[in-house]
Design a protein around this motif. Structure first.
Motif, PDB file in Angstrom:
ATOM      1  N   ASP A 152      -8.199   1.277  -4.333  1.00  0.00           N
ATOM      2  CA  ASP A 152      -7.668   2.616  -4.036  1.00  0.00           C
ATOM      3  C   ASP A 152      -8.449   3.280  -2.918  1.00  0.00           C
ATOM      4  O   ASP A 152      -7.877   3.917  -2.022  1.00  0.00           O
ATOM      5  CB  ASP A 152      -7.712   3.481  -5.291  1.00  0.00           C
ATOM      6  N   GLY A 153      -9.768   3.173  -2.942  1.00  0.00           N
ATOM      7  CA  GLY A 153     -10.589   3.818  -1.928  1.00  0.00           C
ATOM      8  C   GLY A 153     -10.430   3.215  -0.552  1.00  0.00           C
ATOM      9  O   GLY A 153     -10.815   3.843   0.443  1.00  0.00           O
ATOM     10  N   ARG A 154      -9.873   2.004  -0.461  1.00  0.00           N
ATOM     11  CA  ARG A 154      -9.688   1.345   0.833  1.00  0.00           C
ATOM     12  C   ARG A 154      -8.223   1.362   1.279  1.00  0.00           C
ATOM     13  O   ARG A 154      -7.849   0.639   2.204  1.00  0.00           O
ATOM     14  CB  ARG A 154     -10.176  -0.110   0.763  1.00  0.00           C
ATOM     15  N   GLY A 155      -7.398   2.148   0.606  1.00  0.00           N
ATOM     16  CA  GLY A 155      -5.999   2.232   1.005  1.00  0.00           C
ATOM     17  C   GLY A 155      -5.175   1.031   0.608  1.00  0.00           C
ATOM     18  O   GLY A 155      -4.138   0.761   1.213  1.00  0.00           O
ATOM     19  N   LEU A 156      -5.602   0.313  -0.422  1.00  0.00           N
ATOM     20  CA  LEU A 156      -4.900  -0.895  -0.863  1.00  0.00           C
ATOM     21  C   LEU A 156      -4.372  -0.744  -2.285  1.00  0.00           C
ATOM     22  O   LEU A 156      -4.208  -1.738  -2.999  1.00  0.00           O
ATOM     23  CB  LEU A 156      -5.835  -2.110  -0.778  1.00  0.00           C
ATOM     24  N   ALA A 157      -4.116   0.492  -2.718  1.00  0.00           N
ATOM     25  CA  ALA A 157      -3.574   0.721  -4.052  1.00  0.00           C
ATOM     26  C   ALA A 157      -2.219   0.034  -4.174  1.00  0.00           C
ATOM     27  O   ALA A 157      -1.382   0.102  -3.268  1.00  0.00           O
ATOM     28  CB  ALA A 157      -3.434   2.226  -4.314  1.00  0.00           C
ATOM     29  N   GLY A 158      -2.002  -0.637  -5.283  1.00  0.00           N
ATOM     30  CA  GLY A 158      -0.763  -1.385  -5.482  1.00  0.00           C
ATOM     31  C   GLY A 158      -0.910  -2.862  -5.206  1.00  0.00           C
ATOM     32  O   GLY A 158       0.071  -3.602  -5.261  1.00  0.00           O
ATOM     33  N   THR A 159      -2.129  -3.298  -4.887  1.00  0.00           N
ATOM     34  CA  THR A 159      -2.387  -4.729  -4.698  1.00  0.00           C
ATOM     35  C   THR A 159      -3.464  -5.167  -5.681  1.00  0.00           C
ATOM     36  O   THR A 159      -4.348  -4.384  -6.036  1.00  0.00           O
ATOM     37  CB  THR A 159      -2.873  -5.025  -3.271  1.00  0.00           C
ATOM     38  N   LEU A 160      -3.379  -6.416  -6.103  1.00  0.00           N
ATOM     39  CA  LEU A 160      -4.358  -6.953  -7.054  1.00  0.00           C
ATOM     40  C   LEU A 160      -4.501  -8.450  -6.812  1.00  0.00           C
ATOM     41  O   LEU A 160      -3.502  -9.180  -6.749  1.00  0.00           O
ATOM     42  CB  LEU A 160      -3.920  -6.711  -8.497  1.00  0.00           C
ATOM     43  N   THR A 161      -5.749  -8.897  -6.685  1.00  0.00           N
ATOM     44  CA  THR A 161      -5.998 -10.315  -6.434  1.00  0.00           C
ATOM     45  C   THR A 161      -5.957 -11.118  -7.719  1.00  0.00           C
ATOM     46  O   THR A 161      -6.152 -10.591  -8.815  1.00  0.00           O
ATOM     47  CB  THR A 161      -7.375 -10.502  -5.781  1.00  0.00           C
ATOM     48  N   GLY A 162      -5.709 -12.416  -7.570  1.00  0.00           N
ATOM     49  CA  GLY A 162      -5.890 -13.354  -8.665  1.00  0.00           C
ATOM     50  C   GLY A 162      -7.305 -13.903  -8.627  1.00  0.00           C
ATOM     51  O   GLY A 162      -8.195 -13.347  -7.969  1.00  0.00           O
ATOM     52  N   ARG A 163      -7.518 -15.008  -9.321  1.00  0.00           N
ATOM     53  CA  ARG A 163      -8.846 -15.622  -9.320  1.00  0.00           C
ATOM     54  C   ARG A 163      -9.036 -16.426  -8.045  1.00  0.00           C
ATOM     55  O   ARG A 163      -8.283 -17.361  -7.766  1.00  0.00           O
ATOM     56  CB  ARG A 163      -9.015 -16.537 -10.541  1.00  0.00           C
ATOM     57  N   GLY A 179       5.088  -2.071  -5.646  1.00  0.00           N
ATOM     58  CA  GLY A 179       5.660  -0.960  -4.900  1.00  0.00           C
ATOM     59  C   GLY A 179       6.261  -1.408  -3.584  1.00  0.00           C
ATOM     60  O   GLY A 179       7.095  -2.313  -3.530  1.00  0.00           O
ATOM     61  N   THR A 180       5.841  -0.776  -2.504  1.00  0.00           N
ATOM     62  CA  THR A 180       6.414  -1.055  -1.183  1.00  0.00           C
ATOM     63  C   THR A 180       5.621  -2.091  -0.396  1.00  0.00           C
ATOM     64  O   THR A 180       5.903  -2.320   0.779  1.00  0.00           O
ATOM     65  CB  THR A 180       6.461   0.249  -0.352  1.00  0.00           C
ATOM     66  N   TRP A 181       4.652  -2.708  -1.013  1.00  0.00           N
ATOM     67  CA  TRP A 181       3.830  -3.689  -0.298  1.00  0.00           C
ATOM     68  C   TRP A 181       4.615  -4.965  -0.015  1.00  0.00           C
ATOM     69  O   TRP A 181       5.384  -5.441  -0.852  1.00  0.00           O
ATOM     70  CB  TRP A 181       2.589  -4.043  -1.110  1.00  0.00           C
ATOM     71  N   THR A 182       4.415  -5.513   1.174  1.00  0.00           N
ATOM     72  CA  THR A 182       4.929  -6.835   1.545  1.00  0.00           C
ATOM     73  C   THR A 182       3.796  -7.612   2.202  1.00  0.00           C
ATOM     74  O   THR A 182       2.747  -7.046   2.540  1.00  0.00           O
ATOM     75  CB  THR A 182       6.099  -6.722   2.541  1.00  0.00           C
ATOM     76  N   ALA A 183       4.021  -8.908   2.411  1.00  0.00           N
ATOM     77  CA  ALA A 183       2.989  -9.715   3.067  1.00  0.00           C
ATOM     78  C   ALA A 183       2.735  -9.224   4.491  1.00  0.00           C
ATOM     79  O   ALA A 183       1.590  -9.176   4.951  1.00  0.00           O
ATOM     80  CB  ALA A 183       3.404 -11.190   3.082  1.00  0.00           C
ATOM     81  N   GLY A 184       3.810  -8.818   5.199  1.00  0.00           N
ATOM     82  CA  GLY A 184       3.629  -8.300   6.552  1.00  0.00           C
ATOM     83  C   GLY A 184       2.836  -7.007   6.574  1.00  0.00           C
ATOM     84  O   GLY A 184       1.993  -6.794   7.444  1.00  0.00           O
TER      85      GLY A 184
END
Length: 559
Positions: A152-163, A179-184
């Motif tokens: 969230d603090g880096r402007g990447l809210a809505g993304t989550l990594t795997g292992r 949400g509105t995130w895409t790979a691009g």
């Protein structure tokens, strides 16, 4: 036994290392001993009675210099063995039997303990790849727990990594996109990802779409599967390069229409040399190089036909076009491609710098476009090389769609990467504008994944040392009986003279280009090129500096 073997290997390595150390020190310090001896000899010569302090000082310096020179390892070991043998001979009979017994017990316990410790350490040693300090830090920050806390603090809210997983090619992790995130969109936020991970600026990071919708893949190239490979070309290592992800040795087969692009300094010419070797090697392969820069082609003139002038380029392209049409006319019914022979081999036509040809040899473009469209069936393959990969300027519009395999080294912009590798290049991970230079390339042939390839290199001396090969010169076509139509009768001397007369009549009005002569006579460009070459050799025509031909100027004597 394993521990014993390991101990033996360790002992041998220590022995060799100590021997090298002593040899190095002796080489460095023995000259100091010689200098000290000379100084002492001079001092004693001036002070035979040894009454001066300088003489005694010289003696002390000589003694110190000798002490600093170590014995060679064989002499040191021999002294140690002799000393141990003397000590054992003198002292062992004085040792009581109880001491012998307890010494044997202590040695046995120590050996068993050493084996147990070695087994325990081997069990705790990590299996597979061992991460470096940098990789351990990145693995920790790519973990879902750390990512969730700081995204969230880096402007990447809505993304989550795997292992994250450490591979031979670096660290790979999946990223779930909500949400509105895409790979691009995640690719455009690459700077935020770098800030969250705290990775160094020079570390190459790739972000591309995952195998499923709503997922992306982040790859950090902390290592390469090609590490440790010797990339210098040799007859035993004739591949194009090594895949940095899989470690596979990559080859580019003949028979493909290639586009080889890369900015200045990316290593385009050096990377293409293994391919030029393959294209010129063997009885059924021949190489033609069009090089208006007159640099690379000069290295290959003993194995390839090289043309470095606009007029020469027009002539050789006309010959190639005629050769292509003749082969296609001679193809048996039901056969799709020409079969190369020693007399009529596979021809690989390499345009070393396409932008120069587009600018300086426009009359050859039509023939090159024809070769690109129709040459494959006749085993005449066009390779277009350019450091300006833009449609129209560096790559003609008629040639670009015919390319079957693209080799792209580092380019300046994503737009250039899309021209070479396709409009979907960025979305599918073909990020040629992020490749390091020189010597790293993408090969897109419809089969390979977007894995960077460390290309092999041949230096100038290796190319010059290659054995000579026959040079293709456009052999005459032998009469061949075909079921389609009867063979044409050979041209008579009168017909040949009539063609010469038609050409001479046109140039009487003033200098003319070969293209204009072809249009006015109705002859093909190849036929006009041959007639003009024959008349120039006979002195009946003169080729001017601007590429036009003219009748020779009359002198007073001839008037």
């Amino acid at each position: 036994m394993r521990s014993t073997c390991a101990a033996a290997v360790w002992t041998a390595e220590r022995y060799k290392a100590e021997a090298v150390r002593r040899r190095t020190l002796r080489a460095e310090r023995k000259p100091l001993v010689r200098d000290a001896r000379r100084a002492l000899a001079v001092a004693r010569k001036s002070d035979p009675d040894r009454t001066k302090g300088a003489t005694h000082r010289a003696e002390r310096e000589l003694a110190a210099a000798k002490r600093r020179v170590p014995d060679p390892m064989w002499l040191f070991a021999s002294k140690a063995v002799v000393l141990a043998a003397v000590a054992g001979y003198v002292g062992l009979p004085l040792v009581p039997s109880a001491v012998w017994l307890w010494s044997a017990v202590a040695v046995t316990v120590a050996a068993v303990g050493a084996v147990v410790v070695a087994v325990a350490l081997a069990a705790r040693r990590p299996k597979g790849l061992v991460p470096t300090a940098e990789e351990r830090q990145l693995l920790k920050r790519l973990a879902p727990e750390h990512w969730r806390e700081h995204a969230d603090g880096r402007g990447l809210a809505g993304t989550l990594t795997g292992r994250p997983v450490l591979t031979d090619a670096g660290i790979v992790t999946d990223v779930r996109l909500d949400g509105t995130w895409t790979a691009g969109k995640l690719r455009t936020a690459a700077d935020h990802v770098r800030a969250l991970l705290g990775c160094r600026a020079g570390l190459r990071m790739e972000i591309k779409a995952g195998d499923r919708g709503g997922w992306a893949v982040i790859t950090l190239r902390t290592r390469s599967a090609a590490d440790g490979d010797d990339l210098k070309w040799s007859p035993a290592a004739r591949t194009f390069g090594v895949d940095t992800v899989t470690g596979e040795h990559v080859t580019v087969p003949l028979g493909e229409r290639l586009l080889i692009a890369g900015r200045s300094g990316a290593g385009k010419s050096v990377a293409s040399r293994p391919l030029l070797f393959d294209a010129s090697e063997g009885d059924t392969n021949a190489l033609v190089i069009i090089d208006l820069k007159m640099v690379e082609g000069r290295l290959w003139d003993h194995r390839a036909r090289v043309e470095s002038t606009p007029e020469g380029v027009v002539d050789v392209v006309a010959e190639l076009a005629d050769e292509m049409r003749e082969r296609l006319a001679l193809l048996p019914k039901g056969q799709a491609t020409w079969t190369p022979t020693a007399d009529r081999p596979r021809l690989t036509v390499v345009v070393d710098e396409g932008a120069e040809v587009v600018t300086a040899a426009k009359d050859a473009l039509e023939g090159l476009e024809t070769l690109a469209r129709m040459g494959r069936a006749a085993c005449i393959d066009l390779w277009w090389m350019t450091q300006k990969p833009t449609i129209g300027d560096g790559i003609p519009k008629q040639i670009a769609p015919q390319i079957s395999t693209a080799i792209c080294l580092a380019v300046r912009t994503p737009a250039e990467a899309r021209v070479v590798l396709g409009e979907d290049a960025q979305a599918k991970g073909w990020l040629a504008d992020e490749l390091p230079a020189p010597g790293v390339a993408f090969v897109r042939d419809g089969k390979r994944k977007p894995n960077p390839i460390n290309v092999r290199y041949m230096d100038d001396s290796q190319v010059i040392a290659l054995p000579d090969q026959p040079i293709w010169r456009g052999p005459k076509v032998a009469p061949v009986i075909s079921m389609r139509k009867p063979p044409e009768p050979p041209a008579t001397p009168a017909a040949a003279e009539s063609t010469d007369a038609r050409v001479l009549r046109i140039v009487q009005d003033g200098p003319a280009r070969q293209k204009d002569i072809a249009e006015r006579t109705g002859l093909s460009k190849g036929a006009v090129s041959k007639v003009v070459a024959r008349l120039v050799a006979a002195g009946r025509l003169v080729r001017l500096d601007d590429g036009t031909v003219s009748a020779p100027a009359r002198t007073e004597a001839t008037a």
